[in-house]
Motif scaffolding. Structure first.
Motif, PDB file in Angstrom:
ATOM      1  N   ARG A  11     -15.817  18.795 -35.733  1.00 23.66           N
ATOM      2  CA  ARG A  11     -17.145  17.980 -35.762  1.00 23.66           C
ATOM      3  C   ARG A  11     -16.992  16.907 -36.630  1.00 23.66           C
ATOM      4  NH1 ARG A  11     -22.256  17.639 -38.097  1.00 23.66           N
ATOM      5  NH2 ARG A  11     -21.800  19.060 -39.632  1.00 23.66           N
ATOM      6  N   ARG A  12     -16.593  17.031 -37.904  1.00 24.41           N
ATOM      7  CA  ARG A  12     -16.525  15.966 -39.061  1.00 24.41           C
ATOM      8  C   ARG A  12     -15.771  14.893 -38.529  1.00 24.41           C
ATOM      9  NH1 ARG A  12     -20.666  13.994 -40.595  1.00 24.41           N
ATOM     10  NH2 ARG A  12     -21.642  16.117 -40.820  1.00 24.41           N
ATOM     11  N   LEU A  13     -14.629  15.230 -37.627  1.00 21.52           N
ATOM     12  CA  LEU A  13     -13.986  14.049 -37.186  1.00 21.52           C
ATOM     13  C   LEU A  13     -14.754  13.149 -35.988  1.00 21.52           C
ATOM     14  CD1 LEU A  13     -10.393  15.521 -37.073  1.00 21.52           C
ATOM     15  CD2 LEU A  13     -11.488  14.093 -38.954  1.00 21.52           C
ATOM     16  N   TRP A  14     -15.520  14.049 -35.665  1.00 18.66           N
ATOM     17  CA  TRP A  14     -16.452  13.218 -34.393  1.00 18.66           C
ATOM     18  C   TRP A  14     -17.829  13.330 -35.026  1.00 18.66           C
ATOM     19  CZ3 TRP A  14     -15.418  11.560 -29.456  1.00 18.66           C
ATOM     20  CH2 TRP A  14     -14.100  11.602 -29.049  1.00 18.66           C
ATOM     21  N   PRO A  15     -17.991  12.581 -36.022  1.00 17.30           N
ATOM     22  CA  PRO A  15     -19.536  12.674 -36.797  1.00 17.30           C
ATOM     23  C   PRO A  15     -20.553  12.447 -35.572  1.00 17.30           C
ATOM     24  CG  PRO A  15     -18.095  11.500 -38.026  1.00 17.30           C
ATOM     25  CD  PRO A  15     -17.331  11.824 -36.768  1.00 17.30           C
ATOM     26  N   LEU A  16     -21.790  12.880 -36.178  1.00 21.83           N
ATOM     27  CA  LEU A  16     -22.793  13.234 -34.987  1.00 21.83           C
ATOM     28  C   LEU A  16     -23.427  11.382 -35.232  1.00 21.83           C
ATOM     29  CD1 LEU A  16     -24.565  16.371 -36.579  1.00 21.83           C
ATOM     30  CD2 LEU A  16     -22.909  15.922 -34.969  1.00 21.83           C
ATOM     31  N   TRP A  17     -23.754  11.254 -33.964  1.00 21.76           N
ATOM     32  CA  TRP A  17     -24.261   9.768 -33.738  1.00 21.76           C
ATOM     33  C   TRP A  17     -25.506   9.751 -33.020  1.00 21.76           C
ATOM     34  CZ3 TRP A  17     -23.745   5.977 -29.649  1.00 21.76           C
ATOM     35  CH2 TRP A  17     -24.268   4.546 -30.115  1.00 21.76           C
ATOM     36  N   ASP A 256     -20.369   4.205 -22.757  1.00 21.37           N
ATOM     37  CA  ASP A 256     -20.035   3.119 -23.689  1.00 21.37           C
ATOM     38  C   ASP A 256     -20.418   3.334 -25.314  1.00 21.37           C
ATOM     39  OD1 ASP A 256     -18.673   0.764 -24.505  1.00 21.37           O
ATOM     40  OD2 ASP A 256     -20.592  -0.227 -24.176  1.00 21.37           O
ATOM     41  N   ARG A 257     -19.959   4.878 -25.694  1.00 15.18           N
ATOM     42  CA  ARG A 257     -20.414   5.016 -27.007  1.00 15.18           C
ATOM     43  C   ARG A 257     -19.116   4.791 -28.051  1.00 15.18           C
ATOM     44  NH1 ARG A 257     -25.709   4.922 -25.847  1.00 15.18           N
ATOM     45  NH2 ARG A 257     -25.976   6.279 -23.956  1.00 15.18           N
ATOM     46  N   PRO A 258     -19.339   4.598 -29.309  1.00 20.83           N
ATOM     47  CA  PRO A 258     -18.275   4.750 -30.158  1.00 20.83           C
ATOM     48  C   PRO A 258     -17.415   6.043 -30.056  1.00 20.83           C
ATOM     49  CG  PRO A 258     -20.457   3.874 -31.319  1.00 20.83           C
ATOM     50  CD  PRO A 258     -20.674   4.556 -29.994  1.00 20.83           C
ATOM     51  N   GLU A 259     -16.146   5.545 -30.344  1.00 19.43           N
ATOM     52  CA  GLU A 259     -15.128   6.730 -30.074  1.00 19.43           C
ATOM     53  C   GLU A 259     -15.399   8.075 -30.918  1.00 19.43           C
ATOM     54  OE1 GLU A 259     -11.248   5.729 -30.486  1.00 19.43           O
ATOM     55  OE2 GLU A 259     -11.219   3.946 -28.915  1.00 19.43           O
ATOM     56  N   TRP A 260     -16.117   7.919 -32.140  1.00 23.87           N
ATOM     57  CA  TRP A 260     -16.249   8.947 -32.899  1.00 23.87           C
ATOM     58  C   TRP A 260     -17.696   9.739 -32.445  1.00 23.87           C
ATOM     59  CZ3 TRP A 260     -21.205   7.638 -35.044  1.00 23.87           C
ATOM     60  CH2 TRP A 260     -21.207   6.115 -35.147  1.00 23.87           C
ATOM     61  N   THR A 261     -18.364   9.415 -31.492  1.00 24.07           N
ATOM     62  CA  THR A 261     -19.599  10.116 -31.115  1.00 24.07           C
ATOM     63  C   THR A 261     -19.238  11.484 -30.254  1.00 24.07           C
ATOM     64  OG1 THR A 261     -20.407   8.031 -30.326  1.00 24.07           O
ATOM     65  CG2 THR A 261     -21.726   9.590 -29.737  1.00 24.07           C
ATOM     66  N   ALA A 262     -19.979  12.488 -31.038  1.00 24.50           N
ATOM     67  CA  ALA A 262     -20.171  13.709 -30.264  1.00 24.50           C
ATOM     68  C   ALA A 262     -21.211  14.174 -29.724  1.00 24.50           C
ATOM     69  CB  ALA A 262     -19.843  14.978 -31.599  1.00 24.50           C
ATOM     70  N   LEU A 290     -24.202  20.425 -34.419  1.00 25.29           N
ATOM     71  CA  LEU A 290     -24.571  19.307 -33.534  1.00 25.29           C
ATOM     72  C   LEU A 290     -26.159  19.231 -32.677  1.00 25.29           C
ATOM     73  CD1 LEU A 290     -24.039  16.480 -32.348  1.00 25.29           C
ATOM     74  CD2 LEU A 290     -22.566  17.899 -30.837  1.00 25.29           C
ATOM     75  N   LEU A 291     -26.391  20.736 -32.172  1.00 22.67           N
ATOM     76  CA  LEU A 291     -27.603  20.827 -31.479  1.00 22.67           C
ATOM     77  C   LEU A 291     -28.743  20.767 -32.489  1.00 22.67           C
ATOM     78  CD1 LEU A 291     -26.481  23.826 -29.121  1.00 22.67           C
ATOM     79  CD2 LEU A 291     -27.787  21.598 -28.411  1.00 22.67           C
ATOM     80  N   ARG A 292     -28.685  21.534 -33.690  1.00 23.90           N
ATOM     81  CA  ARG A 292     -29.649  21.267 -34.648  1.00 23.90           C
ATOM     82  C   ARG A 292     -30.064  19.752 -35.058  1.00 23.90           C
ATOM     83  NH1 ARG A 292     -27.306  26.197 -36.832  1.00 23.90           N
ATOM     84  NH2 ARG A 292     -26.137  24.831 -38.304  1.00 23.90           N
ATOM     85  N   HIS A 293     -29.044  19.098 -35.259  1.00 19.07           N
ATOM     86  CA  HIS A 293     -28.889  17.691 -35.664  1.00 19.07           C
ATOM     87  C   HIS A 293     -29.842  16.878 -34.611  1.00 19.07           C
ATOM     88  CE1 HIS A 293     -27.196  13.884 -37.437  1.00 19.07           C
ATOM     89  NE2 HIS A 293     -27.502  13.282 -36.261  1.00 19.07           N
ATOM     90  N   GLU A 294     -29.255  16.945 -33.433  1.00 21.71           N
ATOM     91  CA  GLU A 294     -29.733  16.164 -32.119  1.00 21.71           C
ATOM     92  C   GLU A 294     -31.181  16.465 -31.677  1.00 21.71           C
ATOM     93  OE1 GLU A 294     -28.453  13.391 -31.714  1.00 21.71           O
ATOM     94  OE2 GLU A 294     -26.400  13.771 -32.304  1.00 21.71           O
ATOM     95  N   LEU A 295     -31.432  17.753 -31.800  1.00 24.30           N
ATOM     96  CA  LEU A 295     -32.730  18.347 -31.498  1.00 24.30           C
ATOM     97  C   LEU A 295     -33.842  17.856 -32.414  1.00 24.30           C
ATOM     98  CD1 LEU A 295     -32.500  21.631 -29.441  1.00 24.30           C
ATOM     99  CD2 LEU A 295     -32.001  19.500 -28.808  1.00 24.30           C
ATOM    100  N   THR A 296     -33.402  17.820 -33.802  1.00 24.25           N
ATOM    101  CA  THR A 296     -34.383  17.241 -34.849  1.00 24.25           C
ATOM    102  C   THR A 296     -34.626  15.949 -34.468  1.00 24.25           C
ATOM    103  OG1 THR A 296     -33.432  18.989 -36.330  1.00 24.25           O
ATOM    104  CG2 THR A 296     -34.427  16.816 -37.503  1.00 24.25           C
ATOM    105  N   HIS A 297     -33.500  15.012 -34.007  1.00 26.78           N
ATOM    106  CA  HIS A 297     -33.850  13.667 -33.635  1.00 26.78           C
ATOM    107  C   HIS A 297     -34.990  13.611 -32.775  1.00 26.78           C
ATOM    108  CE1 HIS A 297     -31.246  11.633 -35.931  1.00 26.78           C
ATOM    109  NE2 HIS A 297     -30.109  11.746 -35.411  1.00 26.78           N
ATOM    110  N   ALA A 298     -34.742  14.642 -31.528  1.00 24.67           N
ATOM    111  CA  ALA A 298     -35.668  14.722 -30.500  1.00 24.67           C
ATOM    112  C   ALA A 298     -37.105  15.123 -30.997  1.00 24.67           C
ATOM    113  CB  ALA A 298     -35.401  15.594 -29.352  1.00 24.67           C
TER     114      ALA A 298
END
Length: 429
Positions: A11-17, A256-262, A290-298
């Protein structure tokens, strides 16, 4: 690299975006002037076009368009009723056979998502399609709900094409929403397999159906965390999560997301941010974070997105804090990248920490880590509720950092900023 395809990485090579695409909610009755102009340019037509509900003396061309719009509206209402009733034959009945394959896919995907609300209204008036006598193009604003019957609907603007047919115009094609608002929704272009829980909807392609039970369990656990970060009102009625295969990652919401996007969260209106995960970019151990991260955005972000890059550290820092799941700072997965960033000449300014689209994975990981550590310091010192008060003032109310810090913490922001930076440097030492 194998066959030119990016292989999965930790994951840290595909950081959350997070992509925060602000939906232009077309809540008025009518088509924005620039969009009307774009439609006319695309078709090459030069009809008289007026906003729906506008007071204007109809010339003959406008009167024809308005009458056709009324007949199309009747057809759209029939189709909407059929969709909600689960009547596929009725859903297809308003369309030419050439449109049936696409409409069957849309019908199936929407029914899988447990569509509970579907409203279709013209946006502007139809314009003739040059070179195809009797064919017209009309932008339609669809509003939809999934699972929850009384949700605030999410809008999407879609181009439709119609053929004159007396009192019952025939739908020739339903286009992809593309870039009109936030990009093409998954249910417009893909067959979907769906699992639904108490707090989440998880959808993917039929080929990845086997992933659904595990993803749903992980999403439900993440939703319990994210619910605690709803800083303005209630959490979403359901968190909407789309698990994208390789092809879908390039097409859903415009790709069309940056390559590091997970993964990312995109605002779609109605109080919803729909989350997309990159199946090829996830390690087996990174999905929970990743789910905790993105759902927190939501849960935490307003519909119109956040104020800008100067507050990126706060938006992503909060999501990283939630994603970290309460682990000790020295166990944070990105701490090595933070050390490299801090030791590589970082200027010590939080406002400039956001990474460029073409940044290296290492640089991206460091940026997210700086945001995490700054937020972690504020939580450790003042507690989570005061941090959320600060977040709400900055991100939702668009107040200055100085005013928000004074309200939430009783301190000057310049002092707190320096403390956060000192904490980051100490943690990275």
């Amino acid at each position: 690299m194998t066959d030119g395809v990016q292989q999965p990485a930790p994951r840290r090579l595909w950081p959350l975006w997070t992509v925060l695409v602000v939906v232009v909610l077309l809540l008025g009755c009518g088509l924005p002037a620039l969009l009307v102009a774009a439609v006319i340019r695309e078709s090459g037509a030069q009809p008289t076009v007026s906003r729906v509900g506008a007071s204007a003396a109809d010339d003959p061309a406008t009167a024809v368009a308005r009458g056709l719009s009324d007949r199309i509206t009747t057809q759209l209402h029939r189709q909407s009723a059929a969709l909600l009733a689960g009547d596929r034959a009725g859903f297809l009945a308003i369309a030419d056979p050439t449109a049936h394959t696409d409409l069957r896919r849309r019908f199936g995907a929407l029914r899988e998502l447990k569509v509970t609300g579907w409203r279709a209204e013209p946006s502007g008036l139809p314009v003739p399609v040059i070179g195809k006598p009797g064919e017209w193009r009309l932008l339609v604003r669809f509003q939809y709900c999934f699972v929850a019957p009384n949700c605030r609907p999410s809008p999407v603007l879609i181009g439709t094409r119609w053929r004159e047919n007396g009192d019952q115009p025939r739908l020739v094609a339903m286009e992809e929403s593309k870039s009109v608002e936030t990009g093409t929704r998954p249910w417009e272009i893909s067959d979907l397999a769906v699992a639904i829980g108490a707090r989440t909807i998880v959808a993917t392609t039929p080929a990845l159906r086997g992933k659904l039970p595990g993803l749903l369990a992980q999403a439900e656990a993440a939703a319990k965390v994210a619910d605690g970060y709803a800083v303005a009102g209630s959490p979403p009625d359901r968190y909407r999560i789309f698990y994208a295969g390789r092809k879908e990652w390039q097409r859903w919401y415009g790709g069309d997301r940056p390559e590091w996007t997970a993964g990312y969260a995109v605002t779609v209106g109605g109080g919803h941010h729909e989350v997309v995960l990159n199946a090829d970019g996830l390690s087996s151990g990174g999905t929970d974070d990743l789910l905790r991260h993105e759902l927190t955005h939501a849960a935490s972000l307003p519909e119109r997105g956040y104020p800008g890059k100067a507050t990126w550290w706060l938006v992503e820092g909060l999501a990283e804090f939630a994603g970290a799941g309460g682990q000790a700072v020295d166990r944070y997965e990105g701490i090595a990248e933070v050390r490299k960033l801090v030791g590589g000449g970082w200027d010590g300014q939080l406002a400039g920490i956001s990474p460029a689209d073409d940044a290296s994975a290492e640089r991206v990981g460091g940026s997210y880590g700086v945001g995490y550590l700054a937020v972690r310091h504020l939580v450790d010192r003042y507690g989570p509720q005061r941090l959320l008060t600060f977040f709400k003032a900055v991100v939702h109310e668009r107040r200055t950092l100085d005013a928000a810090a004074e309200e939430a913490f009783g301190e000057q922001w310049s002092t707190l900023h320096d403390e956060c930076v000192a904490y980051v440097r100490a943690a990275a030492a």
